[in-house]
Design an enzyme around this catalytic site. Sequence first.
Site, short mmCIF file in Angstrom:
data_model
loop_
_atom_site.label_atom_id
_atom_site.label_comp_id
_atom_site.label_asym_id
_atom_site.label_seq_id
_atom_site.Cartn_x
_atom_site.Cartn_y
_atom_site.Cartn_z
N LYS A 194 0.86 -1.19 0.00
CA LYS A 194 0.00 0.00 0.00
C LYS A 194 0.89 1.23 0.00
O LYS A 194 1.42 1.63 1.03
CB LYS A 194 -0.89 -0.02 1.24
N GLU A 269 8.77 1.32 11.58
CA GLU A 269 9.86 2.28 11.42
C GLU A 269 9.21 3.65 11.48
O GLU A 269 8.55 4.06 10.54
CB GLU A 269 10.54 2.00 10.07
N CYS A 303 13.08 10.41 8.14
CA CYS A 303 12.84 10.04 9.53
C CYS A 303 14.10 10.21 10.37
O CYS A 303 14.02 10.51 11.55
CB CYS A 303 12.32 8.61 9.60
N GLU A 400 8.52 15.75 15.64
CA GLU A 400 9.11 15.58 14.30
C GLU A 400 8.42 16.56 13.35
O GLU A 400 7.20 16.54 13.20
CB GLU A 400 8.88 14.14 13.84
P1 NAP Z 1 1.38 8.66 8.24
O1 NAP Z 1 -0.03 9.13 8.38
O2 NAP Z 1 1.96 7.88 9.34
O3 NAP Z 1 1.47 7.84 6.87
C1 NAP Z 1 2.49 6.90 6.57
C2 NAP Z 1 1.89 5.77 5.74
O4 NAP Z 1 0.86 5.11 6.47
C3 NAP Z 1 1.22 6.21 4.44
O5 NAP Z 1 1.33 5.19 3.47
C4 NAP Z 1 -0.21 6.37 4.87
O6 NAP Z 1 -1.05 6.31 3.76
C5 NAP Z 1 -0.37 5.18 5.79
N1 NAP Z 1 -1.41 5.31 6.78
C6 NAP Z 1 -1.94 6.43 7.32
N2 NAP Z 1 -2.89 6.12 8.22
C7 NAP Z 1 -2.97 4.77 8.26
C8 NAP Z 1 -3.77 3.85 9.01
N3 NAP Z 1 -4.68 4.26 9.88
N4 NAP Z 1 -3.58 2.53 8.80
C9 NAP Z 1 -2.66 2.10 7.94
N5 NAP Z 1 -1.89 2.92 7.19
C10 NAP Z 1 -2.04 4.25 7.36
O7 NAP Z 1 2.28 9.88 7.95
P2 NAP Z 1 1.83 11.18 7.12
O8 NAP Z 1 0.51 11.71 7.63
O9 NAP Z 1 1.93 10.90 5.69
O10 NAP Z 1 2.92 12.17 7.59
C11 NAP Z 1 2.78 12.76 8.89
C12 NAP Z 1 4.03 12.62 9.69
O11 NAP Z 1 4.45 11.26 9.77
C13 NAP Z 1 5.22 13.30 9.08
O12 NAP Z 1 5.19 14.66 9.28
C14 NAP Z 1 6.30 12.59 9.81
O13 NAP Z 1 6.43 13.09 11.09
C15 NAP Z 1 5.84 11.17 9.85
N6 NAP Z 1 6.37 10.34 8.76
C16 NAP Z 1 7.47 9.59 9.03
C17 NAP Z 1 8.03 8.82 8.03
C18 NAP Z 1 9.25 8.01 8.28
O14 NAP Z 1 10.00 7.75 7.36
N7 NAP Z 1 9.46 7.53 9.48
C19 NAP Z 1 7.48 8.80 6.76
C20 NAP Z 1 6.33 9.55 6.52
C21 NAP Z 1 5.79 10.31 7.55
P3 NAP Z 1 -1.54 7.67 3.04
O15 NAP Z 1 -0.36 8.56 2.88
O16 NAP Z 1 -2.09 7.17 1.78
O17 NAP Z 1 -2.56 8.27 3.98
#
Ligand code: NAP
Length: 498
Positions: A194, A269, A303, A400
């Site tokens: 996904k 992660e 991250c 973050e």
């Molecule tokens: P996020 O909501 O945690 O999304 C990461 C992934 O999980 C995306 O593929 C997202 O899909 C999916 N996802 C979201 N809600 C989910 C749920 N309830 N069940 C299963 N999968 C789910 O992160 P974001 O909102 O895109 O970004 C917000 C913050 O997350 C960033 O500002 C950062 O702090 C952190 N982040 C960290 C990393 C890392 O490498 N550790 C990467 C991305 C974000 P969709 O995008 O399609 O909603």
Amino acid sequence: MQDASSWTDGLQLAFGADQPRRMLIGGRWLESDSGQSIAVVDPSTASPIASIQRGTAADVDRAVAAARAAFEGGEWPAMNGTARERLMRKLADLIETNSAEFALLEALDGGKPIAAAHQADVLGSVARLRYAAAWAPRLNGQNIEPAVPLDMHCYTRREACGVAGLIVPWNFPLAMAVSKLGDALAAGCTVVLKPSELTSLATLRLGELIGEAGFPDGVVNIVTGYGSEAGQALADHAGVDKISFTGSTRVGKQLVRSAAGNLKRLTLELGGKSPAIVFADADLDLSVRGVLRNFTYNSGQICAAGSRIFVHRAVYEPFLVALADAASAVRVGPATEDFTEMGPLVSEAQRDRVRDYIAGAVESGATVVAGGAMTETEGYFHRPTILADTRPDMAVRREEIFGPVATISPFEGDEFAAVIREANDTDYGLSSYIYTRDLSAAHRTARLIRAGTVRINGAALDHTMPFGGYKQSGWGRENGCEGVLSFTELKTVMIALG
Ligand code: NAP
Ligand code: MG
């Protein structure tokens, strides 16, 4: 190095169809049950460039059923590690052959500067996949001598853990999909992938190459859609044996609850708020370049970003001046332009989030030493920004941000213990950065930092090394042998020899 016009020649190839791009389920390209699509936006221009299917729980059901069928029957379970390695190498070759197209997809979809995307994300993925492939025939168990006084032959086997759900974020769409996929396939799992709805294009192209490489139908399935919808359905699914997730700590905690239903295995992660410590004897040029890169690479959407900088008082002023100069010199621009060193943030929401963090910090007394917003552009750009005069309790020191923003603070000469305490004063523990020429100081600091990775004097990440977090930065490790093992179960076999 290719010039920008030769990169954009691939545009036709990448966006041949006007229709929403379909999803890969059981070897077929299907529309979603929802009948709805999601627009794909180029963050450099804020313009829509394509659309994808809005996958639902019913689509996830179909994909999990296809993955289950492929895991339990057909050609895949009959393939040994050597056969899996051969297929994975073929896929790596195909990505390499199509590397320019992938770089363009990553640039348009996620805003990555195209030359860097080609080198790091695409060719990096090729190398990563070949590395994972090499593990496939090497996952051996052990022969163990039993303690009981009975004549037995005892051994362990490493077996695939089953159907794996791979949930990939938007900051490294291809690289992270390939990293998780490589380890899962090497172990012999089948998968449902996904991608983030913000950046699905490269993953869908990867799906086409998976067919071309000759993977049996249903081994790799790709469902696009929202995280809260398709992602959540995958995490909740009783037919999924393991979830490998990269993303926010907030969603990671939610997945722990989802996993409880069938006690599926979880690799998480998650986020970080990693410290960078610059000692007085550090090489100034090297540490300035490194510290800048640590929080601006991929526009800070990383991250492992080194977003809390601590500098020894004796060198604080010259370091700050040099870092501010270097930050101000970073060329921010559209992802497909040759001059661009740093592209936009992935979305308007992410750009606004960064602005809000900075505004909040300034309101609470922080000083902007370099950077700030860019308001004259359509795209979601933001300049590398350094904040001084922050306090440990401020949101910019604790949360973050996921943008090109770092805080900087001095530490006193005789306060080694104090700077370690400050560095560790975080809920996270993903990475850390140390700059010094003193070997003892480097290793002593490395020992005391509570983080999964310690990088000294600009050491690069490498996919042969395990990567993951302490504390709320996650569970488990990716990369290295550990990454592949995380997709296995360990079986014990004992036979009484009579
Ligand atoms: P996020 O909501 O945690 O999304 C990461 C992934 O999980 C995306 O593929 C997202 O899909 C999916 N996802 C979201 N809600 C989910 C749920 N309830 N069940 C299963 N999968 C789910 O992160 P974001 O909102 O895109 O970004 C917000 C913050 O997350 C960033 O500002 C950062 O702090 C952190 N982040 C960290 C990393 C890392 O490498 N550790 C990467 C991305 C974000 P969709 O995008 O399609 O909603
Ligand atoms: Mg996009």
